[in-house]
Design a protein around this motif. Structure first.
Motif, PDB file in Angstrom:
ATOM      1  N   PHE A 152       0.885  -1.244  -0.167  1.00  0.00           N
ATOM      2  CA  PHE A 152      -0.083  -0.133  -0.185  1.00  0.00           C
ATOM      3  C   PHE A 152       1.424   1.069  -0.350  1.00  0.00           C
ATOM      4  O   PHE A 152       0.552   2.439  -0.972  1.00  0.00           O
ATOM      5  CB  PHE A 152      -0.452  -0.134   1.503  1.00  0.00           C
ATOM      6  CG  PHE A 152      -1.863   1.103   1.392  1.00  0.00           C
ATOM      7  CD1 PHE A 152      -2.833   1.559   1.076  1.00  0.00           C
ATOM      8  CD2 PHE A 152      -1.427   2.015   2.598  1.00  0.00           C
ATOM      9  CE1 PHE A 152      -3.640   2.657   0.913  1.00  0.00           C
ATOM     10  CE2 PHE A 152      -2.092   3.512   2.301  1.00  0.00           C
ATOM     11  CZ  PHE A 152      -3.399   3.880   1.451  1.00  0.00           C
ATOM     12  N   ALA A 153       2.198   1.217   0.947  1.00  0.00           N
ATOM     13  CA  ALA A 153       3.007   2.379   1.323  1.00  0.00           C
ATOM     14  C   ALA A 153       3.497   2.559  -0.232  1.00  0.00           C
ATOM     15  O   ALA A 153       3.371   4.255  -0.602  1.00  0.00           O
ATOM     16  CB  ALA A 153       3.758   2.356   1.934  1.00  0.00           C
ATOM     17  N   VAL A 154       4.109   1.856  -0.734  1.00  0.00           N
ATOM     18  CA  VAL A 154       4.899   2.047  -2.400  1.00  0.00           C
ATOM     19  C   VAL A 154       3.750   2.749  -3.132  1.00  0.00           C
ATOM     20  O   VAL A 154       3.930   3.809  -4.047  1.00  0.00           O
ATOM     21  CB  VAL A 154       5.389   0.716  -2.733  1.00  0.00           C
ATOM     22  CG1 VAL A 154       5.364   0.715  -4.355  1.00  0.00           C
ATOM     23  CG2 VAL A 154       6.741   0.416  -1.836  1.00  0.00           C
ATOM     24  N   VAL A 155       2.882   1.609  -3.762  1.00  0.00           N
ATOM     25  CA  VAL A 155       1.507   2.245  -4.521  1.00  0.00           C
ATOM     26  C   VAL A 155       0.647   3.550  -4.232  1.00  0.00           C
ATOM     27  O   VAL A 155       1.264   4.840  -4.826  1.00  0.00           O
ATOM     28  CB  VAL A 155       0.533   1.668  -4.707  1.00  0.00           C
ATOM     29  CG1 VAL A 155      -1.374   2.418  -5.538  1.00  0.00           C
ATOM     30  CG2 VAL A 155       0.633   0.207  -5.391  1.00  0.00           C
ATOM     31  N   LEU A 156       0.979   4.484  -3.109  1.00  0.00           N
ATOM     32  CA  LEU A 156       1.116   4.815  -2.808  1.00  0.00           C
ATOM     33  C   LEU A 156       1.573   6.467  -2.474  1.00  0.00           C
ATOM     34  O   LEU A 156       1.384   7.382  -3.590  1.00  0.00           O
ATOM     35  CB  LEU A 156       0.043   5.683  -1.229  1.00  0.00           C
ATOM     36  CG  LEU A 156      -0.355   6.648  -0.282  1.00  0.00           C
ATOM     37  CD1 LEU A 156      -1.136   7.593  -0.969  1.00  0.00           C
ATOM     38  CD2 LEU A 156      -0.612   6.664   1.208  1.00  0.00           C
ATOM     39  N   PRO A 165      -4.320  13.710  -2.206  1.00  0.00           N
ATOM     40  CA  PRO A 165      -3.522  13.221  -1.641  1.00  0.00           C
ATOM     41  C   PRO A 165      -4.647  11.567  -1.147  1.00  0.00           C
ATOM     42  O   PRO A 165      -4.677  10.383  -0.843  1.00  0.00           O
ATOM     43  CB  PRO A 165      -2.712  13.587   0.155  1.00  0.00           C
ATOM     44  CG  PRO A 165      -2.985  15.456  -0.819  1.00  0.00           C
ATOM     45  CD  PRO A 165      -4.096  15.086  -1.523  1.00  0.00           C
ATOM     46  N   TRP A 166      -6.438  12.458  -1.171  1.00  0.00           N
ATOM     47  CA  TRP A 166      -6.835  11.559  -0.415  1.00  0.00           C
ATOM     48  C   TRP A 166      -7.779  10.788  -1.287  1.00  0.00           C
ATOM     49  O   TRP A 166      -7.813   9.633  -1.566  1.00  0.00           O
ATOM     50  CB  TRP A 166      -8.721  12.708   0.370  1.00  0.00           C
ATOM     51  CG  TRP A 166      -9.480  13.302  -0.767  1.00  0.00           C
ATOM     52  CD1 TRP A 166      -9.287  14.308  -1.018  1.00  0.00           C
ATOM     53  CD2 TRP A 166     -10.915  12.430  -1.482  1.00  0.00           C
ATOM     54  NE1 TRP A 166     -10.008  14.482  -2.007  1.00  0.00           N
ATOM     55  CE2 TRP A 166     -11.493  13.309  -2.132  1.00  0.00           C
ATOM     56  CE3 TRP A 166     -11.659  11.106  -0.922  1.00  0.00           C
ATOM     57  CZ2 TRP A 166     -12.232  13.560  -3.238  1.00  0.00           C
ATOM     58  CZ3 TRP A 166     -11.961  11.140  -2.503  1.00  0.00           C
ATOM     59  CH2 TRP A 166     -12.672  12.336  -3.009  1.00  0.00           C
ATOM     60  N   ILE A 167      -7.606  10.869  -2.476  1.00  0.00           N
ATOM     61  CA  ILE A 167      -8.276  10.085  -4.216  1.00  0.00           C
ATOM     62  C   ILE A 167      -6.911   9.307  -4.338  1.00  0.00           C
ATOM     63  O   ILE A 167      -7.389   7.780  -4.582  1.00  0.00           O
ATOM     64  CB  ILE A 167      -7.837  11.501  -4.951  1.00  0.00           C
ATOM     65  CG1 ILE A 167      -9.720  11.580  -4.955  1.00  0.00           C
ATOM     66  CG2 ILE A 167      -8.615  10.357  -6.951  1.00  0.00           C
ATOM     67  CD1 ILE A 167      -9.567  12.850  -5.972  1.00  0.00           C
ATOM     68  N   ALA A 168      -6.155   9.466  -3.585  1.00  0.00           N
ATOM     69  CA  ALA A 168      -4.639   8.673  -4.274  1.00  0.00           C
ATOM     70  C   ALA A 168      -4.758   7.622  -3.112  1.00  0.00           C
ATOM     71  O   ALA A 168      -4.467   6.583  -3.603  1.00  0.00           O
ATOM     72  CB  ALA A 168      -2.976   9.293  -3.550  1.00  0.00           C
ATOM     73  N   ALA A 169      -4.890   7.860  -1.621  1.00  0.00           N
ATOM     74  CA  ALA A 169      -5.074   6.839  -0.639  1.00  0.00           C
ATOM     75  C   ALA A 169      -5.952   6.002  -1.389  1.00  0.00           C
ATOM     76  O   ALA A 169      -5.755   4.539  -1.119  1.00  0.00           O
ATOM     77  CB  ALA A 169      -5.314   7.119   0.451  1.00  0.00           C
ATOM     78  N   ALA A 170      -7.242   6.492  -1.355  1.00  0.00           N
ATOM     79  CA  ALA A 170      -7.945   5.277  -1.852  1.00  0.00           C
ATOM     80  C   ALA A 170      -7.692   5.162  -3.559  1.00  0.00           C
ATOM     81  O   ALA A 170      -8.160   2.929  -3.106  1.00  0.00           O
ATOM     82  CB  ALA A 170      -9.120   6.102  -2.242  1.00  0.00           C
ATOM     83  N   VAL A 171      -7.339   5.344  -4.246  1.00  0.00           N
ATOM     84  CA  VAL A 171      -6.751   3.999  -5.448  1.00  0.00           C
ATOM     85  C   VAL A 171      -5.472   3.314  -4.530  1.00  0.00           C
ATOM     86  O   VAL A 171      -5.712   2.280  -5.564  1.00  0.00           O
ATOM     87  CB  VAL A 171      -6.414   5.170  -6.304  1.00  0.00           C
ATOM     88  CG1 VAL A 171      -6.065   4.302  -7.934  1.00  0.00           C
ATOM     89  CG2 VAL A 171      -8.094   6.132  -6.875  1.00  0.00           C
ATOM     90  N   ILE A 208      -5.751  -0.443  -5.528  1.00  0.00           N
ATOM     91  CA  ILE A 208      -4.758  -1.484  -6.564  1.00  0.00           C
ATOM     92  C   ILE A 208      -3.827  -2.532  -5.344  1.00  0.00           C
ATOM     93  O   ILE A 208      -3.505  -3.688  -5.797  1.00  0.00           O
ATOM     94  CB  ILE A 208      -4.037  -0.230  -6.781  1.00  0.00           C
ATOM     95  CG1 ILE A 208      -4.654   0.270  -7.968  1.00  0.00           C
ATOM     96  CG2 ILE A 208      -2.760  -0.818  -7.372  1.00  0.00           C
ATOM     97  CD1 ILE A 208      -3.579   1.728  -8.921  1.00  0.00           C
ATOM     98  N   SER A 209      -3.547  -1.925  -4.583  1.00  0.00           N
ATOM     99  CA  SER A 209      -3.015  -3.120  -3.702  1.00  0.00           C
ATOM    100  C   SER A 209      -3.268  -4.185  -2.560  1.00  0.00           C
ATOM    101  O   SER A 209      -3.192  -4.932  -2.704  1.00  0.00           O
ATOM    102  CB  SER A 209      -2.418  -2.017  -1.701  1.00  0.00           C
ATOM    103  OG  SER A 209      -3.084  -1.636  -1.308  1.00  0.00           O
ATOM    104  N   LEU A 210      -5.396  -3.924  -3.020  1.00  0.00           N
ATOM    105  CA  LEU A 210      -6.010  -5.271  -2.210  1.00  0.00           C
ATOM    106  C   LEU A 210      -6.137  -5.905  -3.703  1.00  0.00           C
ATOM    107  O   LEU A 210      -5.440  -7.289  -3.456  1.00  0.00           O
ATOM    108  CB  LEU A 210      -6.998  -4.921  -2.375  1.00  0.00           C
ATOM    109  CG  LEU A 210      -8.413  -5.371  -1.990  1.00  0.00           C
ATOM    110  CD1 LEU A 210      -8.052  -5.925  -0.890  1.00  0.00           C
ATOM    111  CD2 LEU A 210      -9.785  -5.308  -1.764  1.00  0.00           C
ATOM    112  N   CYS A 211      -6.107  -5.517  -4.395  1.00  0.00           N
ATOM    113  CA  CYS A 211      -5.988  -6.471  -5.586  1.00  0.00           C
ATOM    114  C   CYS A 211      -4.734  -6.758  -5.947  1.00  0.00           C
ATOM    115  O   CYS A 211      -4.857  -8.494  -6.589  1.00  0.00           O
ATOM    116  CB  CYS A 211      -6.268  -5.624  -7.192  1.00  0.00           C
ATOM    117  SG  CYS A 211      -8.093  -4.858  -6.678  1.00  0.00           S
TER     118      CYS A 211
END
Length: 99
Positions: free
Chosen positions: A18-22, A32-38, A42-45
C-alpha cells in the motif's frame, strides 16, 4: 512458521505494498485522499493476486490454532447453586423452585 509470525509478515507485506503504491500516486501530484483510496484498491487487488500462498498459509495456521489437533478443551465444572438450576425451573414452569 508460527501463526503470529505469519500474521505479522503478511500484514507488513500488505502495508508495504500500500505504501509503495501510495507513494507512486502521490509523486504524480494526485490529490492525497484520492491517491489513498486508489492505492487501497490497487494494493488490495495486487495482494489478492500475488500473495495467495502467504494468505493460504495464514488461513491454515489460524484454522489449526482455532481447531487444534481435535482436542476439546475441558469445561469447568458447574458450581452448586448455579444459574442453570434457576433457568431449568423457569423453563419447566416450576414456581416453587425459583429464587
Amino acid at each position: 512458521m508460527k501463526t503470529s509470525r505469519m500474521w505479522l509478515v503478511y500484514s507488513l507485506i500488505r502495508i508495504g505494498l500500500f505504501a509503495v503504491v501510495l507513494a507512486l500516486l502521490l509523486l504524480t501530484q494526485m490529490t492525497p485522499w484520492i491517491a489513498a483510496a486508489v492505492a487501497a484498491v490497487i494494493s488490495l487487488c495486487a495482494s489478492y493476486i500475488f500473495l495467495r500462498k502467504p494468505r493460504e498459509q495464514l488461513a491454515q495456521g489460524l484454522y489449526e490454532a482455532r481447531h487444534g489437533e481435535g482436542k476439546v478443551a475441558p469445561r469447568a465444572p458447574e458450581k452448586a447453586g448455579s444459574d442453570e438450576e434457576n433457568e431449568d425451573a423457569v423453563v419447566d414452569g416450576d414456581p416453587a423452585s425459583r429464587s
